[in-house]
Design a protein around this motif. Structure first.
Motif, mmCIF file in Angstrom:
data_model
loop_
_atom_site.group_PDB
_atom_site.id
_atom_site.type_symbol
_atom_site.label_atom_id
_atom_site.label_comp_id
_atom_site.label_asym_id
_atom_site.label_seq_id
_atom_site.Cartn_x
_atom_site.Cartn_y
_atom_site.Cartn_z
ATOM 1 N N VAL A 130 0.840 -1.203 0.000
ATOM 2 C CA VAL A 130 0.000 0.000 0.000
ATOM 3 C C VAL A 130 0.872 1.249 0.000
ATOM 4 O O VAL A 130 0.628 2.200 -0.754
ATOM 5 C CB VAL A 130 -0.938 0.005 1.223
ATOM 6 C CG1 VAL A 130 -1.666 1.341 1.340
ATOM 7 C CG2 VAL A 130 -1.949 -1.137 1.125
ATOM 8 N N MET A 133 2.373 1.926 -3.443
ATOM 9 C CA MET A 133 1.427 2.484 -4.412
ATOM 10 C C MET A 133 1.095 3.937 -4.099
ATOM 11 O O MET A 133 1.055 4.793 -5.000
ATOM 12 C CB MET A 133 0.156 1.627 -4.444
ATOM 13 C CG MET A 133 0.344 0.289 -5.149
ATOM 14 S SD MET A 133 -1.192 -0.689 -5.290
ATOM 15 C CE MET A 133 -1.229 -1.456 -3.665
ATOM 16 N N LEU A 134 0.866 4.260 -2.830
ATOM 17 C CA LEU A 134 0.579 5.643 -2.459
ATOM 18 C C LEU A 134 1.749 6.557 -2.803
ATOM 19 O O LEU A 134 1.569 7.663 -3.337
ATOM 20 C CB LEU A 134 0.268 5.731 -0.964
ATOM 21 C CG LEU A 134 -1.045 5.092 -0.499
ATOM 22 C CD1 LEU A 134 -1.120 5.123 1.025
ATOM 23 C CD2 LEU A 134 -2.251 5.793 -1.109
ATOM 24 N N TYR A 151 -4.784 4.827 -6.134
ATOM 25 C CA TYR A 151 -4.326 3.669 -5.348
ATOM 26 C C TYR A 151 -5.434 2.613 -5.275
ATOM 27 O O TYR A 151 -5.176 1.411 -5.460
ATOM 28 C CB TYR A 151 -3.919 4.101 -3.938
ATOM 29 C CG TYR A 151 -4.183 3.028 -2.908
ATOM 30 C CD1 TYR A 151 -3.428 1.865 -2.875
ATOM 31 C CD2 TYR A 151 -5.246 3.164 -2.009
ATOM 32 C CE1 TYR A 151 -3.707 0.857 -1.959
ATOM 33 C CE2 TYR A 151 -5.529 2.171 -1.100
ATOM 34 C CZ TYR A 151 -4.758 1.017 -1.069
ATOM 35 O OH TYR A 151 -5.047 0.021 -0.180
#
Length: 242
Positions: A130, A133-134, A151
């Motif tokens: 996560v 991706m952010l 995202y």
């Protein structure tokens, strides 16, 4: 990956209940079990047999089967993140590498990969994915709301599509480099009632799941680039009018 044959299973140590287990050992054995050709599900009984332990001993380390599957899935997430070698500034390539590695990990372990559509692991592997991706979408120049939107699009596409591909490949004894058709089997349609299908069935039959998976990734990357560019143009226009 290690593939366990029937004869190898017969040579597995008998479950004595005295084998020392820990979470890492159980996860490693679960991944090996899931990587076996024809393995479409993981049972605690089979896992105990592989470990040479009473299956109930596994529940001393995991509350239930769901927590075990969360740990296995999180390890696949961690492996996918570890496969990303592009520099942070090359955010597009980092997203491509994460997506490709996730697909490979799920397809190689279909009994675990299919769980991605129903399980959230809350583990370090998932958190690292996560964060990657952010960070990638932040480096694209998106505002906070668009970072989150892109995202969510990327995570949903990668996890759900990779899980679907893993399910479709589960149990198939085919070479890794064999073509993987997206539409399984011939497309039978009456051209009088379904003229578009009749006209395009050949092109549809040539589609491959890996290709379409990465096409979706590229579409999300392009959306991020275009959104960031539009925002910069809007800001420049506002500055010019001031």
């Amino acid at each position: 990956m290690t593939t366990t044959t029937g004869s190898a299973r017969s040579r597995a140590p008998r479950a004595t209940g005295k084998v020392r287990l820990d979470r890492e050992t159980i996860v490693a054995a679960g991944l090996e079990l899931a990587a076996g050709n024809g393995t479409t599900a993981i049972s605690v009984r089979d896992l105990g047999s592989r470990l040479g332990a009473d299956p109930t001993a596994i529940y001393r380390h995991f509350r239930n089967k769901e927590q075990l599957m969360q740990a296995l899935l999180d390890e696949l997430n961690a492996r996918a993140v570890a496969a990303v070698v592009a520099e942070p500034a090359d955010w597009q390539e980092r997203l491509r590498q994460l997506a490709s590695a996730t697909l490979s990990a799920f397809a190689d372990h279909p009994a675990i990969g299919v769980e991605a559509v129903v399980l959230t692991t809350h583990g370090p592997g998932e958190l690292d994915a996560v964060e990657l991706m952010l960070d990638a979408f932040a480096r694209a120049g998106l505002a906070d709301d668009e970072i989150v939107h892109h995202y969510a699009l990327m995570a949903s596409h990668v996890l759900s599509t990779a899980a679907g591909i893993a399910r479709s490949r589960g149990g198939r004894l085919t070479p890794d480099d064999a073509p993987r058709p997206w539409f399984d089997g011939p497309i039978l349609a009456d051209p009088r009632t379904h003229p578009r299908i009749a006209a395009l069935w050949l092109q549809i039959s040539e589609l491959e799941d890996d290709e379409l998976f990465m096409l979706g990734v590229e579409s999300i990357i392009s959306s991020a680039e275009q959104t960031a560019a539009s925002a910069k143009t809007a800001v420049a226009g506002a500055d010019g009018e001031a």
